[in-house]
Design an enzyme around this catalytic site. Structure first.
Site, PDB file in Angstrom:
ATOM      1  N   TYR A 238       2.434   0.570   4.550  1.00 63.93           N
ATOM      2  CA  TYR A 238       1.362   0.899   5.497  1.00 63.93           C
ATOM      3  C   TYR A 238       1.927   1.434   6.796  1.00 63.93           C
ATOM      4  O   TYR A 238       1.278   2.207   7.491  1.00 63.93           O
ATOM      5  CB  TYR A 238       0.432  -0.305   5.701  1.00 63.93           C
ATOM      6  CG  TYR A 238      -0.425  -0.472   4.478  1.00 63.93           C
ATOM      7  CD1 TYR A 238      -1.560   0.310   4.317  1.00 63.93           C
ATOM      8  CD2 TYR A 238      -0.050  -1.313   3.444  1.00 63.93           C
ATOM      9  CE1 TYR A 238      -2.312   0.227   3.162  1.00 63.93           C
ATOM     10  CE2 TYR A 238      -0.796  -1.401   2.288  1.00 63.93           C
ATOM     11  CZ  TYR A 238      -1.925  -0.621   2.148  1.00 63.93           C
ATOM     12  OH  TYR A 238      -2.656  -0.682   1.006  1.00 63.93           O
ATOM     13  N   HIS A 385       4.638   6.445  -9.079  1.00 60.67           N
ATOM     14  CA  HIS A 385       3.578   6.059  -8.141  1.00 60.67           C
ATOM     15  C   HIS A 385       3.999   6.285  -6.692  1.00 60.67           C
ATOM     16  O   HIS A 385       3.312   6.952  -5.931  1.00 60.67           O
ATOM     17  CB  HIS A 385       3.187   4.596  -8.374  1.00 60.67           C
ATOM     18  CG  HIS A 385       2.385   4.007  -7.262  1.00 60.67           C
ATOM     19  ND1 HIS A 385       1.080   4.377  -7.027  1.00 60.67           N
ATOM     20  CD2 HIS A 385       2.690   3.098  -6.303  1.00 60.67           C
ATOM     21  CE1 HIS A 385       0.617   3.713  -5.970  1.00 60.67           C
ATOM     22  NE2 HIS A 385       1.583   2.938  -5.520  1.00 60.67           N
ATOM     23  N   ARG A 451      15.348   2.577 -11.940  1.00 59.18           N
ATOM     24  CA  ARG A 451      16.638   2.171 -11.368  1.00 59.18           C
ATOM     25  C   ARG A 451      17.688   1.948 -12.451  1.00 59.18           C
ATOM     26  O   ARG A 451      18.373   0.925 -12.469  1.00 59.18           O
ATOM     27  CB  ARG A 451      16.455   0.884 -10.575  1.00 59.18           C
ATOM     28  CG  ARG A 451      15.614   1.056  -9.347  1.00 59.18           C
ATOM     29  CD  ARG A 451      15.430  -0.248  -8.637  1.00 59.18           C
ATOM     30  NE  ARG A 451      15.179  -0.021  -7.222  1.00 59.18           N
ATOM     31  CZ  ARG A 451      14.985  -0.979  -6.345  1.00 59.18           C
ATOM     32  NH1 ARG A 451      15.029  -2.225  -6.703  1.00 59.18           N
ATOM     33  NH2 ARG A 451      14.767  -0.702  -5.085  1.00 59.18           N
TER      34      ARG A 451
END
Lengths: 566, 155
Positions: A238, A385, A451
């Protein structure tokens, strides 16, 4: 700038210029560091894509996980943080008047603290002493200098945040009873969020990892450190998205020749972000032992609540588009869309970012969906995403911003040629991301891990199929990565041109006048003590019992594992 | 603060969808027991030989149910292969002897984090014969991409 001009008269001696040149320089240095980090970061990304696709073999002195760490740290932490503070310093100077010499000095001190931290962490990554990725999960252990570097980085940003908040509260003191300018309000909400969230990562790094890496403690509580990291890790996203929303709320309306739909709703959205984006970290730990289903579900609910301010934002922004399009003569259900300035990169790049936030946000809801998370947790889906959210929505918004912010602070002009180059950059980035992120999403659904270096798991048919799909293939990911690198290099060229070669001149700081409803802003929205108080209560509610349990009922701790990363 | 009529409709629709989604997740979890792996048992990761993980492997619980106790470690699993007949339900109990790993069977819903000191659990019924790949999807060091084991499901 009706309102702030009133204030500016008694606050600064140079209201005519766009922003004080001294503040411009401060912003420019931040933006420059951001773009150099960006250049290194995307080259790391290119190597990863090609290596994982099996198309190149990395030289023996360069590890896959080493570049993965560099890519994450340089782009997710360094690029974003520096460009955000560059934007904040310039915007605060524009809307609240020039910084005082004292505050500006403090801002420079913050810059040096943050930068020394960045250099320390980067050096350890280069020396292959910190290939622990940017999440640095214990008990893998990096060199202690890496942890000190990260600490300085965070502390530096706190000092920068304090500078901006001091400037904002100074304005409020000089203008009692008035609603504060939206820019300052939103920047302050973002910084409070950042400081409160940063306490978590500071607690684990200073209280757990550093003493353990220095040998003062033998063992570390792994689950606690992961929990403290994710207490920070979700609000971190955020911290990226809120400044992007500030561009959407405050800059885009001006660029398209309109005005913001509602100021109160914008403030409400930012207050909701402050309240609900912190007590949600467990949705990154849904697949983990040692946290009960009940507390995971509580935080899942809070995660869904934080979607609401994004719904508010989507409405406000598209209402602003329609209102403006209609004022310009657009009629019918959709023809007002034609009235928007599609050829202006300052609008077009952020707009593509908004468009991509629709699938990106929907993907986020899937990730947070409790037991459904098992399907995609730690698969390439997640990487797909966040390359849409931060890697496209936020990045394209900052690209669009760069085309006016850089010439503004360097005393140059955005040329037609640069504008066109920016549109090309935006298209290339979007197309590259379609291939890369699209393929990552589908590969993730098929179970391909994130990863992870090139591997076929001893030619297991399932792993081989991840290379053989027509679209869903590591090769498509690499192809998208190549296109993205081309876009990124072009953007770096745009930065260099705008910074040092564009023709001299004046550039506008496009910022919407505070909306008509500003004088009617409910006073409660400006009550920071109340909002911080509620945020703390929510955090205590969501975290106290599970963290108490993690400490009191902890299993024996873990020793250091630093041999596994070299 | 004024809310436009369309904005009210939009928010009611949006928040309504969120409530519906949460209700579906909540009912699935708390009424039907489809919970994320959240086992609370603990072990001493440095002394697994003194725990139930001293001899990792497969135990038959009843006719078609097995318990597989597995230790994840850099960079593999112990045991490296298990074999069950088709139609078997396997309860996986997994822990780590060093760093954080995962226990993931691609193509199934078995995907859980393995943190040292904790035991995590998942259950799966193997209705199709074949060789199932198990992999680690949490970065655990330089050899992370070699970490795997096999589940042979015999017809």
């Amino acid at each position: 700038m009706k309102q702030s001009n009133l204030a500016l008269q008694d606050y600064t001696e140079i209201p005519e210029v766009q922003i004080s040149p001294k503040d411009g320089k401060l912003a420019f240095v931040h933006i420059s560091v951001a773009f150099f980090a960006f250049l290194l970061g995307i080259l790391g990304g290119l190597l990863q894509g090609l290596a994982r696709g099996g198309m190149i073999q990395l030289p023996s002195w360069l590890g896959y996980y080493q570049i993965l760490t560099a890519h994450g740290v340089l782009l997710a932490l360094v690029f974003t943080t520096y460009i955000i503070f560059g934007f904040f310093f310039a915007g605060m100077s524009k809307t609240h008047g020039a910084f005082s010499d004292g505050l500006r000095k403090l801002a420079w001190i913050s810059f040096f603290i943050t930068t020394i931290g960045t250099v320390m962490a980067a050096t350890m990554i280069l020396a292959n002493e910190a290939s622990v990725l940017y999440t640095f999960y214990a008990p893998l252990q990096a060199h202690f200098i890496y942890y000190i570097g990260l600490t300085l980085f965070i502390v530096g940003t706190w000092v920068a945040g304090a500078t901006i908040m001091a400037h904002y509260f100074k304005w409020r003191k000089l203008n009692p009873g008035q609603p504060s300018p939206l820019f300052g309000f939103m920047a302050t909400a973002t910084i409070i969020l950042w400081i409160v969230a940063g306490l978590g990562v500071a607690a684990t790094v200073l209280g757990q990892m550093l003493p353990w890496a220095l040998g003062y403690t033998d063992e570390i509580n792994v689950l606690l450190s992961r929990t403290l990291f994710w207490y920070f890790g979700h609000p971190l996203v955020y911290f990226w998205i809120m400044p992007a929303y500030m561009v959407w709320y405050l800059v885009i309306p001006k660029v398209i020749g309109g005005r913001l739909f509602s100021g109160s709703l914008a403030r409400l959205a930012f207050v909701l972000f402050l309240l609900f984006s912190i007590p949600v970290g467990f949705h990154h730990q849904l697949m983990e032992a040692g946290i009960t289903e009940f507390w995971k579900y509580v935080q899942t609910i809070l995660t869904f609540v934080v979607v609401v301010p994004s719904l508010l934002t989507a409405f406000s922004i598209f209402a602003t588009f329609e209102q403006t399009g209609r004022e310009k003569g657009g009629k019918g259900l959709f023809s007002w869309l034609k009235k928007l300035p599609w050829g202006d990169v300052r609008f077009f790049a952020p707009f593509m970012g908004m468009l991509i936030f629709i699938p990106a946000g929907a993907g986020g809801l899937i990730n947070a969906s409790f037991q459904l998370n098992a399907v995609i947790h730690n698969t390439l889906w997640v990487v797909g995403h966040f390359h849409l959210t931060v890697g496209t929505t936020v990045v394209l918004t900052f690209f669009g911003m760069a085309f006016w912010l850089i010439p503004l602070v360097t005393g140059r002009k955005l040329t037609k040629f640069m504008n066109r180059s920016g549109i090309v950059t935006t298209w290339l980035w979007t197309i590259g991301m379609f291939f890369m992120s699209g393929a990552m999403h589908i590969l993730g659904l098929f179970g391909a891990p994130r990863r992870t270096a090139y591997t076929t798991y001893q030619d297991h048919p399932q792993a081989l199929s991840w290379f053989e799909g027509i679209f869903a293939s590591h090769v498509t990911v690499a192809l998208g990565g190549v296109i993205l690198t081309a876009a990124g290099l072009l953007m770096f060229y745009n930065f260099v041109y705008l910074a040092w070669f564009a023709p001299k001149g004046e550039t506008e700081f496009p910022i919407t006048p505070d909306p008509d409803d500003t004088p009617h802003t409910p006073a409660i929205l400006e009550n920071w003590k109340l909002w911080i108080g509620i945020a703390v209560v929510l955090i205590l509610f969501a975290y106290t019992i599970p963290i108490y349990d993690m400490i009191v009922n902890a299993p024996p701790g873990s020793p250091t594992f630093n041999n596994l990363i070299r | 603060m004024h809310l436009h009529k369309y904005e009210k409709i939009w928010l009611i629709f949006g928040i309504g969808s969120l409530v519906l989604f949460l209700a579906v997740l909540g009912v699935a979890a708390f009424a039907f027991g489809q919970q994320p792996p959240s086992h609370m048992a603990k072990v001493d990761a440095q002394n697994l030989e003194e725990s139930v993980f001293s001899e990792p492997g497969l135990d038959q619980i009843n006719e078609d149910t097995y318990r597989a106790r597995i230790v994840a470690m850099a960079f593999g699993y112990d045991p490296g292969t298990i074999e069950v007949p088709v139609g078997s339900t396997v309860i996986f109990e997994v822990t780590s002897s060093d760093v954080v790993h995962s226990f993931t069977i691609p193509g199934t819903n078995v995907n859980m984090m393995i943190t040292p000191g904790h035991v995590n659990m998942a259950e799966y019924t193997f209705d199709e014969p074949g060789e199932y790949l198990v992999l680690c999807n949490e970065y655990c060091g330089t050899g992370h991409h070699y970490m795997q084991m096999k589940i042979e499901v015999t017809p």
